[in-house]
Design a protein around this motif. Structure first.
Motif, PDB file in Angstrom:
ATOM      1  N   ILE A   1      10.677   3.573  -7.524  1.00 56.70           N
ATOM      2  CA  ILE A   1       9.465   3.419  -8.027  1.00 56.70           C
ATOM      3  C   ILE A   1       8.861   2.059  -7.279  1.00 56.70           C
ATOM      4  O   ILE A   1       7.560   2.026  -7.008  1.00 56.70           O
ATOM      5  CB  ILE A   1       9.343   3.106  -9.611  1.00 56.70           C
ATOM      6  N   ARG A   2       9.495   1.077  -7.000  1.00 59.77           N
ATOM      7  CA  ARG A   2       9.062  -0.272  -6.145  1.00 59.77           C
ATOM      8  C   ARG A   2       8.839   0.343  -4.847  1.00 59.77           C
ATOM      9  O   ARG A   2       7.951  -0.167  -4.273  1.00 59.77           O
ATOM     10  CB  ARG A   2      10.241  -1.452  -6.048  1.00 59.77           C
ATOM     11  N   TYR A   3       9.622   1.205  -4.210  1.00 52.64           N
ATOM     12  CA  TYR A   3       9.228   1.743  -2.869  1.00 52.64           C
ATOM     13  C   TYR A   3       7.980   2.443  -3.004  1.00 52.64           C
ATOM     14  O   TYR A   3       7.024   2.347  -2.070  1.00 52.64           O
ATOM     15  CB  TYR A   3      10.342   2.438  -2.506  1.00 52.64           C
ATOM     16  N   LEU A   4       7.746   3.341  -3.922  1.00 52.29           N
ATOM     17  CA  LEU A   4       6.642   3.950  -4.121  1.00 52.29           C
ATOM     18  C   LEU A   4       5.455   3.007  -4.045  1.00 52.29           C
ATOM     19  O   LEU A   4       4.524   3.190  -3.532  1.00 52.29           O
ATOM     20  CB  LEU A   4       6.681   5.000  -5.208  1.00 52.29           C
ATOM     21  N   ALA A   5       5.408   2.036  -4.925  1.00 49.16           N
ATOM     22  CA  ALA A   5       4.488   0.863  -5.285  1.00 49.16           C
ATOM     23  C   ALA A   5       3.948   0.535  -3.698  1.00 49.16           C
ATOM     24  O   ALA A   5       2.821   0.592  -3.447  1.00 49.16           O
ATOM     25  CB  ALA A   5       4.747   0.029  -6.113  1.00 49.16           C
ATOM     26  N   THR A   6       5.102   0.126  -3.125  1.00 48.29           N
ATOM     27  CA  THR A   6       4.812  -0.613  -1.829  1.00 48.29           C
ATOM     28  C   THR A   6       4.112   0.421  -0.798  1.00 48.29           C
ATOM     29  O   THR A   6       3.297   0.002   0.036  1.00 48.29           O
ATOM     30  CB  THR A   6       6.148  -0.823  -1.113  1.00 48.29           C
ATOM     31  N   VAL A   7       4.618   1.645  -0.747  1.00 44.60           N
ATOM     32  CA  VAL A   7       4.074   2.653   0.047  1.00 44.60           C
ATOM     33  C   VAL A   7       2.414   3.000  -0.260  1.00 44.60           C
ATOM     34  O   VAL A   7       1.626   3.023   0.601  1.00 44.60           O
ATOM     35  CB  VAL A   7       4.570   3.933   0.161  1.00 44.60           C
ATOM     36  N   VAL A   8       2.218   3.091  -1.701  1.00 40.59           N
ATOM     37  CA  VAL A   8       0.742   3.126  -2.240  1.00 40.59           C
ATOM     38  C   VAL A   8       0.041   2.086  -1.554  1.00 40.59           C
ATOM     39  O   VAL A   8      -1.215   2.143  -1.039  1.00 40.59           O
ATOM     40  CB  VAL A   8       0.753   3.519  -3.655  1.00 40.59           C
ATOM     41  N   ASN A   9       0.389   0.825  -1.772  1.00 41.33           N
ATOM     42  CA  ASN A   9      -0.514  -0.352  -1.428  1.00 41.33           C
ATOM     43  C   ASN A   9      -0.584  -0.456   0.010  1.00 41.33           C
ATOM     44  O   ASN A   9      -1.730  -0.606   0.563  1.00 41.33           O
ATOM     45  CB  ASN A   9       0.419  -1.847  -1.694  1.00 41.33           C
ATOM     46  N   ASP A  10       0.397  -0.211   0.938  1.00 39.01           N
ATOM     47  CA  ASP A  10       0.231   0.078   2.396  1.00 39.01           C
ATOM     48  C   ASP A  10      -0.876   1.163   2.627  1.00 39.01           C
ATOM     49  O   ASP A  10      -1.584   0.847   3.591  1.00 39.01           O
ATOM     50  CB  ASP A  10       1.438   0.284   3.075  1.00 39.01           C
ATOM     51  N   THR A  11      -0.724   2.179   2.107  1.00 37.81           N
ATOM     52  CA  THR A  11      -1.800   3.272   2.209  1.00 37.81           C
ATOM     53  C   THR A  11      -3.094   2.652   1.846  1.00 37.81           C
ATOM     54  O   THR A  11      -4.201   2.985   2.767  1.00 37.81           O
ATOM     55  CB  THR A  11      -1.268   4.310   1.537  1.00 37.81           C
ATOM     56  N   LEU A  12      -3.315   2.107   0.796  1.00 41.24           N
ATOM     57  CA  LEU A  12      -4.615   1.520   0.523  1.00 41.24           C
ATOM     58  C   LEU A  12      -5.051   0.549   1.608  1.00 41.24           C
ATOM     59  O   LEU A  12      -6.291   0.443   1.613  1.00 41.24           O
ATOM     60  CB  LEU A  12      -4.594   0.844  -0.878  1.00 41.24           C
ATOM     61  N   GLU A  13      -4.052  -0.175   2.159  1.00 37.93           N
ATOM     62  CA  GLU A  13      -4.380  -1.260   2.979  1.00 37.93           C
ATOM     63  C   GLU A  13      -5.192  -0.464   4.235  1.00 37.93           C
ATOM     64  O   GLU A  13      -6.206  -0.861   4.890  1.00 37.93           O
ATOM     65  CB  GLU A  13      -3.294  -2.174   3.361  1.00 37.93           C
ATOM     66  N   LEU A  14      -4.498   0.468   4.680  1.00 34.74           N
ATOM     67  CA  LEU A  14      -4.837   1.515   5.857  1.00 34.74           C
ATOM     68  C   LEU A  14      -6.351   2.204   5.473  1.00 34.74           C
ATOM     69  O   LEU A  14      -7.185   1.944   6.512  1.00 34.74           O
ATOM     70  CB  LEU A  14      -3.973   2.502   6.296  1.00 34.74           C
ATOM     71  N   LEU A  15      -6.302   2.511   4.380  1.00 35.98           N
ATOM     72  CA  LEU A  15      -7.685   3.081   4.003  1.00 35.98           C
ATOM     73  C   LEU A  15      -8.858   2.142   3.909  1.00 35.98           C
ATOM     74  O   LEU A  15      -9.883   2.224   4.394  1.00 35.98           O
ATOM     75  CB  LEU A  15      -7.500   3.797   2.761  1.00 35.98           C
ATOM     76  N   GLU A  16      -8.458   0.929   3.382  1.00 40.25           N
ATOM     77  CA  GLU A  16      -9.523   0.060   3.411  1.00 40.25           C
ATOM     78  C   GLU A  16      -9.953  -0.759   4.657  1.00 40.25           C
ATOM     79  O   GLU A  16     -11.079  -0.767   5.044  1.00 40.25           O
ATOM     80  CB  GLU A  16      -9.142  -1.434   2.509  1.00 40.25           C
ATOM     81  N   ALA A  17      -8.948  -0.705   5.641  1.00 42.56           N
ATOM     82  CA  ALA A  17      -9.188  -1.088   6.913  1.00 42.56           C
ATOM     83  C   ALA A  17     -10.134   0.245   7.775  1.00 42.56           C
ATOM     84  O   ALA A  17     -10.954  -0.115   8.509  1.00 42.56           O
ATOM     85  CB  ALA A  17      -8.036  -1.394   7.767  1.00 42.56           C
ATOM     86  N   ALA A  18      -9.795   1.243   7.494  1.00 41.96           N
ATOM     87  CA  ALA A  18     -10.434   2.482   7.952  1.00 41.96           C
ATOM     88  C   ALA A  18     -11.999   2.248   7.457  1.00 41.96           C
ATOM     89  O   ALA A  18     -12.825   2.578   8.454  1.00 41.96           O
ATOM     90  CB  ALA A  18      -9.829   3.869   7.567  1.00 41.96           C
ATOM     91  N   LEU A  19     -12.414   2.053   6.114  1.00 42.39           N
ATOM     92  CA  LEU A  19     -13.438   1.997   5.652  1.00 42.39           C
ATOM     93  C   LEU A  19     -14.246   1.095   6.457  1.00 42.39           C
ATOM     94  O   LEU A  19     -15.548   0.996   6.757  1.00 42.39           O
ATOM     95  CB  LEU A  19     -13.198   1.925   4.023  1.00 42.39           C
TER      96      LEU A  19
END
Length: 392
Positions: free
Chosen positions: A158-176
């Motif tokens: 679950i910690r790994y999942l949360a880390t991946v989700v946050n990394d994905t949100l970082e990429l999405l925010e940078a793309a936006l």
């Protein structure tokens, strides 16, 4: 039963704690029997050894239909000759007794309740971080990607999942952010020539007799051409976001470069070539041709005497390099020039009509082919190098 050694056995025997008893002579005739099996044939046919006892589990004992019994047999002395005494007892159930079975069922129910309650609490504690992540994700909108999901303290999936989700949100925010910046810059670059053209036309219409209309038309045509170039480059960048892998085909990179060079009109400086044949790649020919054309335009614009195109293979990588012997690019500017609408002062001076999107398009084309486009230091001038995987 030893009392039968000096007298004849009675016709009816006592059960003596058994379900049924029989005395059978050597000929197999029933001599005596207990009440339950009077008139029934002998309950078993097996014969024990002398001075030995034996028992068997039988399910066809006369007098006990549909029931399995444990039948024991032994020889007993009797007046007139030894007899075989058969005694039958009910086959005990696997659970021992009904009382024991009830105790086992009750204990199992208690254990089951304890396990269920413990599992519920354990699963609840385990999934609580997932519920927290879900609640945080529900707050995220297309215009606000600043939220991040909480990361549990313990190290698990679950910690790994949360880390991946946050990394994905970082990429999405940078793309936006990148898309917003691109939209703002594109709007500015399109609006500026339009505004300038409108102002010139309004000024000309205030006193049309004094206006040099042919000169005015040339200036407006230049502005329209710049708008058209920007619009075409924006459309090219938009198309690069789509999946074009179905249009990839096996291509000799040297042949593609020769074809593109034959189509070009003579430029400000000549173009030399060093093309290694047999460098095969899987690519969209139109996109790679567009990349090469942009790089050649850039090289001829900045070269002093000549531009050079080379194609070669290194290990499992195909390399397309375009070199010019111009002033070169400072190290601190070698990544800036790949940004959209980024233009250095020298570039604005040499090509006022440029859009600032040419090298950005080239890098997007490289990424679409799982490759890279970088500036390498040739010692003098500028060397733009495309690296992409060789075809299987």
């Amino acid at each position: 039963m030893h009392e039968f050694a000096h007298r004849a056995p009675p016709a009816v025997l006592d059960d003596e704690g058994t379900a049924a008893t029989q005395l059978v002579d050597r000929a197999g005739r029933v001599v005596s029997a207990s009440v339950r099996v009077i008139g029934e044939p002998r309950m078993a046919t097996f014969v024990p050894a002398p001075r030995m006892a034996m028992d068997r589990r039988l399910c066809d004992v006369p007098g006990f239909p549909g029931q399995c019994m444990i039948v024991a047999a032994m020889w007993v002395p009797a007046l007139g000759g030894d007899l075989i005494a058969y005694s039958a007892l009910p086959d005990p159930p696997w659970y021992g007794s009904e009382a024991l079975l009830a105790q086992l069922v009750a204990a199992s129910a208690i254990v089951l309740v304890i396990v269920a309650v413990g599992t519920y609490q354990l699963v609840g504690r385990t999934l609580q971080p997932v519920e927290d992540m879900t609640a945080e994700l529900a707050e995220i909108t297309a215009t606000d990607l600043g939220h991040r999901v909480p990361v549990p303290a313990h190290h698990d999936e679950i910690r790994y999942l949360a880390t991946v989700v946050n990394d994905t949100l970082e990429l999405l925010e940078a793309a936006l952010r990148r898309e917003r910046r691109f939209t703002a810059e594109a709007s500015h670059d399109l609006r500026t020539p339009i505004t300038g053209a409108i102002l010139r036309l309004e000024e000309a219409l205030t006193d049309p007799d004094t206006v040099d209309w042919p000169r005015m038309a040339k200036e407006l045509l230049s502005d329209v051409e710049r708008q058209q170039a920007i619009a075409e480059d924006i459309l090219t960048l938009a198309r690069l976001d789509a999946d074009r892998s179905a249009q990839h085909q096996r291509t000799d990179l040297a042949d593609l470069a020769r074809t593109e060079l034959r189509r070009r009109l003579p430029g400000r400086v000549p173009i030399r070539t060093d093309l290694q044949p047999g460098v095969l790649v899987s690519c969209d020919r139109l996109l790679i041709a567009r990349l090469l054309a942009n790089l050649l335009d850039n090289a001829q614009r900045h070269a002093t005497t000549t531009a050079t195109v080379t194609v070669r293979a290194e290990d499992d990588t195909a390399i397309l390099a375009v070199f010019d012997d111009g002033a070169g690019i400072a190290p601190e500017h070698r990544e800036i020039i790949f940004e959209r609408f980024a233009r250095l002062p020298e570039s604005r001076q040499r090509d006022p009509k440029g859009t600032g999107l040419g090298l950005a398009i080239c890098r997007e084309i490289a990424h679409a082919h799982r490759g890279t486009l970088t500036i390498e230091d040739p010692g003098q001038g500028t060397c733009l190098v495309l690296r992409m995987p060789l075809a299987d």
